[in-house]
Design a protein around this motif. Structure first.
Motif, PDB file in Angstrom:
ATOM      1  N   GLN A  74       0.780  -1.183   0.087  1.00 38.21           N
ATOM      2  CA  GLN A  74      -0.108  -0.074  -0.050  1.00 38.21           C
ATOM      3  C   GLN A  74       0.864   1.053  -0.210  1.00 38.21           C
ATOM      4  OE1 GLN A  74      -3.707   0.040  -0.177  1.00 38.21           O
ATOM      5  NE2 GLN A  74      -2.926   2.328  -0.430  1.00 38.21           N
ATOM      6  N   TRP A  75       0.490   2.190  -0.683  1.00 37.36           N
ATOM      7  CA  TRP A  75       1.269   3.639  -0.758  1.00 37.36           C
ATOM      8  C   TRP A  75       0.180   4.474  -0.430  1.00 37.36           C
ATOM      9  CZ3 TRP A  75       6.210   4.394  -1.063  1.00 37.36           C
ATOM     10  CH2 TRP A  75       7.077   3.362  -1.325  1.00 37.36           C
ATOM     11  N   ALA A  76       0.039   5.805  -0.482  1.00 37.18           N
ATOM     12  CA  ALA A  76      -0.887   6.845  -0.295  1.00 37.18           C
ATOM     13  C   ALA A  76      -2.229   6.407  -0.819  1.00 37.18           C
ATOM     14  CB  ALA A  76      -0.200   8.216  -0.584  1.00 37.18           C
ATOM     15  N   ASN A  77      -2.128   6.541  -2.076  1.00 34.63           N
ATOM     16  CA  ASN A  77      -3.580   6.485  -2.595  1.00 34.63           C
ATOM     17  C   ASN A  77      -3.549   5.370  -3.864  1.00 34.63           C
ATOM     18  OD1 ASN A  77      -2.090   7.488  -4.470  1.00 34.63           O
ATOM     19  ND2 ASN A  77      -3.385   9.389  -4.986  1.00 34.63           N
ATOM     20  N   TYR A  78      -2.506   4.317  -3.848  1.00 30.92           N
ATOM     21  CA  TYR A  78      -2.570   3.097  -4.846  1.00 30.92           C
ATOM     22  C   TYR A  78      -2.017   2.055  -4.059  1.00 30.92           C
ATOM     23  CZ  TYR A  78       2.027   5.335  -5.676  1.00 30.92           C
ATOM     24  OH  TYR A  78       3.379   5.537  -5.658  1.00 30.92           O
ATOM     25  N   LYS A  79      -1.860   0.892  -4.572  1.00 32.22           N
ATOM     26  CA  LYS A  79      -0.880  -0.246  -4.552  1.00 32.22           C
ATOM     27  C   LYS A  79      -0.082  -0.443  -5.485  1.00 32.22           C
ATOM     28  CE  LYS A  79      -4.141  -2.709  -1.461  1.00 32.22           C
ATOM     29  NZ  LYS A  79      -4.948  -3.909  -0.877  1.00 32.22           N
TER      30      LYS A  79
END
Length: 92
Positions: A74-79
Motif C-alpha cells: 500500500q502507498w498513499a492512494n494506490y497499491k
C-alpha cells in the motif's frame, strides 16, 4: 507451446522450489540453493501479507514451467506490486 497462467497454490510451491533450485544453482548465479531452502523461501513469501503468486503451466501436462511471486504494498492512494522472485525454466 500453449500454456496456462493461474494463481499458484500451496501445493504448487513444491514444484516451484525445484525450478528455483535448478535455475539459481546454475550459471550465472551458482548460488547454494537446495530444494528445502528454496521451498522455505517461497513458503515464507507466500505467507507475506498481500502475497500474489502466478504460475505459467504447460497446457498439455499441467507442469509448472515458470512463476512470479511477490506482494502488493500500500502507498498513499494506490497499491504497487513488489516482485520477490521471478523464475522460468530454460528448457521445457
Amino acid at each position: 507451446m500453449k500454456a496456462e497462467v493461474r494463481l499458484l497454490t500451496d501445493e504448487d510451491l513444491k514444484e516451484a522450489a525445484i525450478i528455483y533450485t535448478n535455475v539459481f544453482s546454475g550459471s550465472p548465479w551458482n548460488e547454494p540453493w537446495s530444494i528445502n531452502t528454496a521451498y522455505a523461501r517461497l513458503y515464507d513469501i507466500s505467507k507475506t501479507p498481500g502475497y500474489i503468486g502466478i504460475g505459467f503451466f504447460h497446457s498439455e501436462n499441467n507442469k509448472l514451467i515458470g512463476f512470479i511471486v511477490g506482494n502488493e504494498e500500500q502507498w498513499a492512494n494506490y497499491k504497487t506490486f513488489y516482485v520477490n522472485e521471478i523464475c522460468v525454466l530454460s528448457s521445457t
